[in-house]
Design a protein around this motif. Sequence first.
Motif, short mmCIF file in Angstrom:
data_model
loop_
_atom_site.label_atom_id
_atom_site.label_comp_id
_atom_site.label_asym_id
_atom_site.label_seq_id
_atom_site.Cartn_x
_atom_site.Cartn_y
_atom_site.Cartn_z
N HIS A 119 4.25 0.26 -6.27
CA HIS A 119 3.20 0.24 -5.26
C HIS A 119 3.25 1.51 -4.41
O HIS A 119 2.24 2.19 -4.20
CB HIS A 119 3.39 -1.00 -4.38
CG HIS A 119 2.38 -1.13 -3.29
ND1 HIS A 119 1.06 -1.41 -3.54
CD2 HIS A 119 2.50 -0.98 -1.95
CE1 HIS A 119 0.41 -1.45 -2.39
NE2 HIS A 119 1.26 -1.19 -1.42
N ARG A 150 2.14 4.59 -6.39
CA ARG A 150 0.69 4.68 -6.60
C ARG A 150 0.00 5.17 -5.33
O ARG A 150 -0.84 6.06 -5.36
CB ARG A 150 0.15 3.31 -7.03
CG ARG A 150 -1.34 3.36 -7.35
CD ARG A 150 -1.78 2.11 -8.08
NE ARG A 150 -1.01 1.90 -9.29
CZ ARG A 150 -0.73 0.70 -9.81
NH1 ARG A 150 -1.15 -0.38 -9.20
NH2 ARG A 150 -0.04 0.59 -10.92
N ARG A 151 0.38 4.56 -4.19
CA ARG A 151 -0.25 4.96 -2.92
C ARG A 151 0.05 6.41 -2.58
O ARG A 151 -0.80 7.14 -2.08
CB ARG A 151 0.23 4.05 -1.80
CG ARG A 151 -0.45 2.70 -1.87
CD ARG A 151 -0.21 1.88 -0.65
NE ARG A 151 -0.17 2.69 0.58
CZ ARG A 151 -0.04 2.16 1.77
NH1 ARG A 151 0.05 0.87 1.92
NH2 ARG A 151 0.00 2.93 2.84
#
Lengths: 151, 280
Positions: A21, A24-25
Motif C-alpha cells: 500500500h 503504491r501511494r
Amino acid sequence: MYIDLIVVVILLILGYGFGRHAERRHYQSIIRREKEMQGMLTFSTKMPPQDLRISNARLVGGNVVISVDYFKRFVSGLRGLIGGRMKTYETLLDRARREAILRMKAEAQELGAGMIFNVKMETASISKGAKDAIGSVEVYAYGTAITLASR
Amino acid sequence: MKFSNPKIPEGINTSPDHPLKEFAWLLGSVSLLIITVISVLGLMAEFLAARIPFSYEMELAGRFTETTPDPSPARDYLQDIADRLAAAQDLPGDMKITVHYADDEVANAFATLGGHVVIYRGLLEKMKSENALAMVLSHEIAHIKHRHPVVALGRGVAVGIALGALTGVSANVVADRVIGNAGTLTALGFSRSQESEADATALSALVTVYGHANGSTDVFRTFMEIGRSQPLNPPEFLSTHPNPENRIESIAEQIADHDWQPIGTLTPIPTAVIELLEID
C-alpha cells in the motif's frame, strides 16, 4: 513451533499489505511531483556551460530514509540463499533515489534557482550489521543550484 | 550543446514481476533445497549412527536419566521373557536389554537408547496371552538389535542442526535438545521399513522360544479393535506402531514362507501378575 510459524505468517501478511500500500501511494506521489518539477533541470556535469550567466550558486540537498517491510526482508532472505536479482529491494531504492532528488529540487525551487548541476547521490544502510533489525535505506542527493542572472 | 531533462520511462530500474510471484518461486525452490539437504544429511546420519558402539549408546542414555528400573514382580516377569527372546534373537555380546515397567494406564510399549524397553501397565492389561505380550517385547528388542533408536536419534540431530543453521539457532543448542529429549526414555519415531524389519526379527524369535507363531498378531488385532471402538481416543500404541492391517498380513506371509506352525497352545500370563494388575 506452530506459534512461531503463525507469527511469521501474520507478519508476512501485514508486511506485504502495508508495504504494498505504502509503495503504491509513494509511487503515485513521486510520479505526480516529478511531473510538476519537470522544469527544474538537473545535470550531473560538474561545470555549467561557459555561456550561462550565473548570479548565484548554492548547495542544495534532499535526504530520505525508507524502511524495508517484513515481507521484503523475508523475500530477500530467501533470495540470499540462492542468489539473483533482489527484485523486492529494487523498488525500495528506486523510490528512495527519486524521492531524494525531488526533495533536492524542492529546495532549489524555494531558493528560486533554475537548474541544478553536479548532482550526486549517497546511499547508506541505516542498520548496517545489526542482526535481526529491519533494515532501512538512506539516500542523500545533493548538487549545486544555479540562479540565472536576468539580463 | 543542448541541455535537457527528458522524461524517464517508468520501470527501468525495477522489475515488473509481482512480488508474490517471486515470493512463491523463492519459497518453493528454497523448500526443495532444504528438503534435499535434510534428507541427505538424515541418510548420512543414519548410516553413521548405526556404527556407534552400543556401549557409547548406553552411556548416552545413562547421562540423561536414571536407567535402573524400579523393581516389581511385573518387571521381573517381563525381564524374564525379554531375556529368553533376546537369546533367541542372537543379540551381540555387549547388547543388554533392560525392561522397565511403567505403572500408567497408557497403552503403549517402546524401545529407546541404551537397550531400554518400556512396557506400560495399560498395554500389559490388554494382553490376552504371554505369546501376545512376548511378540510386543520381541518387537521392541528387535528395534534395539537393529540399532533403530540410535539411528532415529542421529537423524533427529542431523535434521535439527540443518534447520538450526537455516534459522540461526546454534547447532549445539539443537543437538543438546534432541539428545536430551531422546535420553529421557521417550518413544523415538521409527520409519515404516524399520517397523517391518523389527516385526520380522520379532516373529522369528517368538517361534524359536514358543515353538509356534500363535498369538503373534494378537496385539495388532487387539489394538485395532480398541481403535475402532474409540476412534476419537485411539490407543497410544497405534500411533507408535501404525498400519496394523498391513503388519498382520506380512506376518501371516512370513509364517507361510517359513512353514512355521501358525497354531499352538497359548501360554497364559501367570495369575500372580494378573492379580498384581488388578490391585494397581
